[in-house]
Design an enzyme around this catalytic site. Structure first.
Site, PDB file in Angstrom:
ATOM      1  NE  ARG A 138      -3.151  -3.038   0.285  1.00 51.12           N
ATOM      2  CZ  ARG A 138      -3.930  -3.675  -0.367  1.00 51.12           C
ATOM      3  NH1 ARG A 138      -3.773  -3.134  -1.814  1.00 51.12           N
ATOM      4  NH2 ARG A 138      -4.323  -4.634  -0.343  1.00 51.12           N
ATOM      5  CE  LYS A 261      -2.400  -8.447   8.887  1.00 52.80           C
ATOM      6  NZ  LYS A 261      -2.213  -7.970   7.563  1.00 52.80           N
ATOM      7  CD  GLU A 265      -6.084  -8.410   5.966  1.00 54.95           C
ATOM      8  OE1 GLU A 265      -4.856  -8.034   5.787  1.00 54.95           O
ATOM      9  OE2 GLU A 265      -7.005  -7.853   5.595  1.00 54.95           O
ATOM     10  NE  ARG A 298      -1.940  -3.502  12.561  1.00 57.78           N
ATOM     11  CZ  ARG A 298      -2.386  -3.786  11.256  1.00 57.78           C
ATOM     12  NH1 ARG A 298      -2.349  -5.102  10.947  1.00 57.78           N
ATOM     13  NH2 ARG A 298      -2.891  -2.937  10.601  1.00 57.78           N
ATOM     14  CE  LYS A 333      -5.937  -2.073   9.738  1.00 53.48           C
ATOM     15  NZ  LYS A 333      -6.390  -2.508   8.392  1.00 53.48           N
ATOM     16  CG  ASP A 338      -8.914  -2.261   6.045  1.00 56.27           C
ATOM     17  OD1 ASP A 338      -8.050  -1.513   6.570  1.00 56.27           O
ATOM     18  OD2 ASP A 338      -8.613  -3.271   5.054  1.00 56.27           O
ATOM     19  CD  GLU A 366      -5.402  -0.652   2.019  1.00 56.33           C
ATOM     20  OE1 GLU A 366      -5.027  -0.384   2.926  1.00 56.33           O
ATOM     21  OE2 GLU A 366      -5.825  -1.761   1.625  1.00 56.33           O
ATOM     22  CG  HIS A 508     -14.762  -3.390   1.695  1.00 57.37           C
ATOM     23  ND1 HIS A 508     -14.517  -4.333   0.584  1.00 57.37           N
ATOM     24  CD2 HIS A 508     -13.772  -3.717   2.496  1.00 57.37           C
ATOM     25  CE1 HIS A 508     -13.541  -4.890   0.798  1.00 57.37           C
ATOM     26  NE2 HIS A 508     -12.985  -4.446   2.047  1.00 57.37           N
ATOM     27  CD1 TRP A 531     -11.624  -9.927   2.292  1.00 57.70           C
ATOM     28  CD2 TRP A 531     -10.563 -11.465   1.470  1.00 57.70           C
ATOM     29  NE1 TRP A 531     -10.776 -10.265   3.077  1.00 57.70           N
ATOM     30  CE2 TRP A 531      -9.903 -11.172   2.692  1.00 57.70           C
ATOM     31  CE3 TRP A 531      -9.915 -12.451   0.626  1.00 57.70           C
ATOM     32  CZ2 TRP A 531      -8.967 -12.049   3.109  1.00 57.70           C
ATOM     33  CZ3 TRP A 531      -8.983 -13.084   0.968  1.00 57.70           C
ATOM     34  CH2 TRP A 531      -8.079 -12.917   2.137  1.00 57.70           C
TER      35      TRP A 531
HETATM   36  O1  GCW Z   1      -6.220  -2.426   4.888  1.00 56.38           O
HETATM   37  C1  GCW Z   1      -5.642  -3.738   4.699  1.00 56.38           C
HETATM   38  C2  GCW Z   1      -4.854  -3.915   3.675  1.00 56.38           C
HETATM   39  C3  GCW Z   1      -3.590  -4.942   3.754  1.00 56.38           C
HETATM   40  C4  GCW Z   1      -3.058  -4.604   5.280  1.00 56.38           C
HETATM   41  C5  GCW Z   1      -4.129  -4.731   6.092  1.00 56.38           C
HETATM   42  C6  GCW Z   1      -3.513  -4.539   7.630  1.00 56.38           C
HETATM   43  C7  GCW Z   1      -0.811  -4.878   5.803  1.00 56.38           C
HETATM   44  O2  GCW Z   1      -5.484  -4.086   2.402  1.00 56.38           O
HETATM   45  O3  GCW Z   1      -2.683  -4.354   2.803  1.00 56.38           O
HETATM   46  O4  GCW Z   1      -1.940  -5.414   5.258  1.00 56.38           O
HETATM   47  O5  GCW Z   1      -5.280  -3.979   5.983  1.00 56.38           O
HETATM   48  O6  GCW Z   1      -3.814  -3.477   8.166  1.00 56.38           O
HETATM   49  O7  GCW Z   1      -3.035  -5.339   8.298  1.00 56.38           O
END
Ligand code: GCW
Length: 689
Positions: A138, A261, A265, A298, A333, A338, A366, A508, A531
């Site tokens: 990103r 993290k 994901e 996180r 976050k 996101d 992003e 999204h 997704w």
């Molecule tokens: O927003 C998403 C992004 C990923 C990112 C993830 C995160 C680093 O698309 O690229 O990975 O969040 O924050 O872990």
């Protein structure tokens, strides 16, 4: 061509506008006046503080300034006091921050009075999503300033120069930490060769008060340590991390700690071994604790099986409240999903009462147009920080729930995902520099307004490149033609982006993978539903929006009253978040008296109109801005407008296939066809890949 060049030269000499390439950020060369600086101490940091004053002094010529370390109870951590002829602080970094504050005030023409300034957060970090091969996840400003594919361990003079410039820029706005590698972390970062490079980086950052941190991969004991497991309760694993921490602190005594993290994901984590996030975080916290390190763990977690992704972090972490060691901070976050152009604040903030929580903002754009769109993110962060969580009664804002005011916490922190790369101007877009700047300023003072930040940034970034009074920060011309309109543009820019991308709580609905253009239709058969955009907008012939009310996913109940009831009822839910919380008929009557459909179309149209106004503003500023930067920004604004039109056309035409209602007469008609937009998009993204 020749005449063009001659007239350009002539113009430049008339206006005294020098070529600039943006590399100097907000720290551009000044014609400094003489000053004498006294300090009883001598250290690399003090040397920097002195040098900055000497090369940037715009106060009274011949003045004397003393830098004094003095125990002062009014000063917290690296806070400082500005006096008539002195700067006082408890620490040398405090003195350095005081120097930058004084110079900023001089350069932006502010009144300099005696003042005390303390940081809102102890730890003010940038998170670099930089991979060890030099790419940046990103990242839209070139390759990493820290890592590279070829000769990965060699440290050149050029590297050091970049790191030093980077550290200086951070110090000038109060940033005191940098996580040097991607949260999707390669285990190799903890190998001896990479740690040597980390040491070299840390040495350059140190005098500027910027500590190095690393993201770690939870499987490291197995992958690089040769152990059979990475189970956080396994004695060999515990020992491996302790030894690794010892090794790192042996190289870098002021190392900050780890960012993790985990179980997110596809990243490994304690749950792979039937353990909890607390088990994993505590094990690492014990390893760094003897050295004063911290763990930023996180809370960005979600699994494909849940009916509402927005609820998951809360569901997983709130039951663990109180189970974390005191050198752990949960990094959340700002929104529950996101980094969307607009989200409500994450309900985790304020809900974890016995665990420090820090907010993570995304400086890199992003979901906000990469480094192609001019979007000043400060207003978005200000909106989040000033949101009232009501968790400990009215006034429990996100800012106060994370800065130690509401909760008693050992450490307070804030993070921003960096937008820095090897591009000459660091951030790809000259205006993207303002987001780096704004993050630092808000991390230092979480109640400063975006208006004040924009004002400072514009003056430092664009003014002063002229000997003509009217073309300087104090001139009426400059104020009328640059400062006022450009500030307006910056302050409106985030709302404009929301309008042309995702108004009324849409989220999204961008294209997959690269997250740049529109893609509300995207949803291949075998793809994880969460997704794909249709999971989020839920459009059908009856209406549109995600039902998170008590009758729907009940995400509203994760918010404290009166918010839960307010969000639950469409008539009291802020319209800006309407489709985040509600699935409503296309004919739903909005506050404007018009239908939801009409207002959606109108918002998209308004977003486009706003960017057109930005183009005009920027064109009007041309005589006052050096032409290289002016042209580069002008070009990007053109792209942004074209892109805004595409977003508008794509979303209106796509949602029209469900609403089957006409586009209101006063909305500019689409210039694209939906099937063509989709076809192009599919070609670009190779379906199935
Ligand atoms: O927003 C998403 C992004 C990923 C990112 C993830 C995160 C680093 O698309 O690229 O990975 O969040 O924050 O872990």
């Amino acid at each position: 061509m020749k005449t063009f060049l001659c007239s350009l030269l002539l113009l430049c000499s008339v206006l005294h506008i020098q070529a600039e390439d943006g590399h100097q950020l907000w720290l551009r060369n000044k014609k400094a006046l003489p000053v004498t600086v006294n300090c009883a101490l001598n250290s690399p940091t003090i040397a920097i503080a002195k040098q900055e004053l000497i090369q940037g002094w715009l106060g009274k010529a011949g003045a004397t300034i003393s830098l004094v370390i003095k125990k002062d109870k009014a000063l917290k951590k690296d806070g400082f006091r500005l006096l008539n002829n002195a700067i006082e602080a408890n620490t040398e970094f405090g003195l350095l921050y005081g120097v930058y504050e004084l110079l900023r005030k001089q350069q932006t023409g502010q009144l300099i009075q005696e003042m005390v300034s303390n940081p809102s957060y102890d730890i003010r970090t940038l998170n670099h999503w930089d991979n060890l091969n030099g790419t940046i996840e990103r990242g839209y400003a070139g390759f990493s300033i820290f890592w590279r594919r070829d000769n990965p361990y060699e440290v050149t003079e050029n590297d050091k120069k970049r790191w030093q410039e980077y550290a200086r820029a951070n110090a000038s706005i109060g940033i005191n930490g940098a996580v040097l590698n991607n949260v999707n972390a390669s285990p190799n970062i903890l190998n001896a060769d990479y740690l040597k490079r980390v040491k070299a980086i840390a040495e350059v950052l140190r005098p500027y008060g910027v500590k190095a941190y690393l993201s770690i991969n939870f499987s490291s004991p197995k992958v690089i340590g040769g152990l059979p497991t990475s189970d956080p309760l396994d004695p060999a694993v515990i020992n491996w991390w302790k030894e690794k921490a010892k090794e790192i602190y042996g190289l870098i005594p002021d190392f900050g700690g780890f960012l993790v993290k985990a179980n997110s994901e596809g990243q490994p984590g304690p749950q792979d071994f039937g353990r909890t996030h607390a088990d994993g975080a505590n094990m690492l916290a014990d390893a760094v604790q003897p050295f004063g390190g911290i763990i930023m763990w996180r809370a960005f977690v979600y699994s494909p099986n849940d009916k509402d992704r927005a609820k998951q972090a809360y569901n997983e972490f709130v039951p663990l409240d109180g189970k974390f060691k005191d050198n752990i901070i949960i990094q959340v976050k700002n929104g529950p999903i996101d980094f969307m152009p607009r989200e409500p604040f994450s309900p985790l903030i304020g809900a974890m009462k016995r665990t420090p929580v820090m907010t993570e903002f995304q400086i890199t754009q992003e979901y906000l147009g990469h480094s192609k769109h001019l979007v000043f993110l400060s207003t978005m962060w200000e909106e989040c920080l000033q949101s009232d969580t009501y968790q400990e009664g009215p006034g429990s804002t996100v800012a106060r729930c994370t800065d130690g005011t509401v909760f008693n916490q050992k450490y307070t922190a804030i993070a921003g995902v960096s937008n820095v790369g090897l591009d000459t101007n660091w951030c790809g877009h000259d205006f993207a520099q303002s987001n780096w700047y704004a993050f630092g300023r808000l991390a230092w003072n979480n109640s400063i307004t975006s208006e004040a930040i924009a004002d400072e940034w514009i003056k430092q970034t664009f003014a002063g490149n002229s000997d003509q009074p009217s073309k300087t920060v104090h001139g009426i011309d400059w104020t009328e033609n640059v400062l006022v309109p450009v500030k307006r543009m910056m302050l409106d820019s985030r709302e404009a982006a929301v309008n042309y991308m995702m108004p009324y709580g849409f989220h999204h609905i961008m294209s997959a993978n690269e997250h740049y253009g529109p893609g509300p239709w995207w949803g291949p058969a075998r793809m994880r539903a969460d997704w794909t955009p249709p999971y989020y907008h839920q459009a059908d012939s009856n209406g549109v929006g995600f039902n998170r009310t008590k009758m729907g996913s009940d995400a509203v109940s994760q918010y404290k009253e009166p918010l839960a009831s307010m969000f639950n009822d469409p008539s009291t839910c802020p319209e800006t978040l309407l489709l985040w919380f509600h699935h409503l008929p296309w004919t739903y009557k909005m506050k404007s008296g018009r239908t939801l459909w009409d207002d959606i179309c109108t918002k998209y149209d308004q977003g486009v109109k706003q960017v057109r106004v930005f183009q005009k503003i920027w064109d009007g500023a041309a005589p006052y801005i050096d032409s290289a930067r002016h042209k580069a920004i002008q070009r990007k604004l053109r792209t942004q407008t074209a892109n805004a039109v595409l977003w508008k056309d794509a979303c209106i035409l796509y949602f029209q296939t469900f609403s089957r209602m006409p586009i209101p007469m006063d909305v500019e008609k689409p210039i694209h066809n939906l099937d063509e937009i989709i076809a192009n998009d599919m070609v670009r993204r190779r379906p199935g890949s």
